[in-house]
Design a protein around this motif. Sequence first.
Motif, PDB file in Angstrom:
ATOM      1  N   LYS A  85       0.833  -1.206   0.000  1.00  0.00           N
ATOM      2  CA  LYS A  85       0.000   0.000   0.000  1.00  0.00           C
ATOM      3  C   LYS A  85       0.865   1.252   0.000  1.00  0.00           C
ATOM      4  O   LYS A  85       0.587   2.226  -0.714  1.00  0.00           O
ATOM      5  N   ASP A 103       2.421   1.645  -3.434  1.00  0.00           N
ATOM      6  CA  ASP A 103       1.441   1.627  -4.524  1.00  0.00           C
ATOM      7  C   ASP A 103       1.698   0.448  -5.465  1.00  0.00           C
ATOM      8  O   ASP A 103       1.723   0.589  -6.691  1.00  0.00           O
ATOM      9  N   LYS A 135       0.006   5.358 -13.554  1.00  0.00           N
ATOM     10  CA  LYS A 135      -1.391   4.989 -13.347  1.00  0.00           C
ATOM     11  C   LYS A 135      -2.360   6.073 -13.825  1.00  0.00           C
ATOM     12  O   LYS A 135      -3.559   5.821 -13.970  1.00  0.00           O
TER      13      LYS A 135
END
Length: 339
Positions: free
Chosen positions: A18, A21, A294
């Motif tokens: 987390k 990422d 992303k």
Amino acid sequence: MEQQLYDRFQTDLQNWCKGEDLDVNHAMLVVGVGEDDTIAKIEEELQTVRCWGRVRVRGKTFDVETNSLVALCECREVLSTLSVPPEVRPLNGSLPWKIVTTNPAHATSEEFSEKLKKFMLAEGKRIEDLQYFCHPPSPQDNTVESLVRIMGEFMSQSRKAPSENHSYRRLRPFSGTTPTPLGEEQLEPWIEQATLLIEESDCSEKEKRRRVMEGLKGPALEIVRALRFTNPETKAEEYLDALNRAFGSAESGEDLYFSFRLVQQKSGEKLSDFVRRLEPLLARVVQKGGLLPKDMDRVRVEQLLRGAVGADLLLLQLRLKERRNSPPTFLDLLSEIRA
């Protein structure tokens, strides 16, 4: 590894992913790494296991309970619960590294036996050949420890030898000289080809460095030689980064992102051609750190809506404005426009 300790490492893996990422399905923890093991060494050792594809070390930390380093690794392949081994034994003979994933479910002995038979058949060997591969058998070799060691040596040699000598397309020369001499490549296309060579190759880090260097000459080669002299363990990707810094554009990622947002569709240019023209510009923005990977799909759609001229009807048909929160990928978008 005790189950309680394994469960704790699983929680650490999820939290670490987390923070970085990372997709947890493409990540694992390697427990028991030695303090002298460099990142290049860890990646080279893990590269001998095919089930997870190309591996990158994303970070290291010291674990007090195990009194060893723990490495967070990102893998190209999704980590299948039935194919990931519980540990990896380094070729230098040090203690095995424990592998931690989020959903361990290691294969049963019957599944392992079946996979072993298929592997030996593909290599043109028999199970009995394992006994004679490294040295003649002895009574002391009838142990699980011996089998693991022999299998490790056998698989390492049988897999590494072909990859080191496998034919590959050599890079065109790049020297960094301006103007670009006849027969040489410019920086950006050369970097793209070199990156593809590095990412798709299963060979060792040493071989990757050699393949990059054989495509260099003149000032570019001198820069890489200086980098190698400073640190012989420098990775091939770092060679490319150094060349980018030395010969690439001085524009920052923010500058490139600002320029990208000003790109407009040309008069008479097809919408599909406009999207294709945007892609290399967008890739440069990401490469320079002006945008996270992303966010590429979202920014691509936003610029298409902003820069397209006389294509309102088509954009309406594609419903791109309504799909900003879930934008299509580059190939999906291009296919929809062409259709």
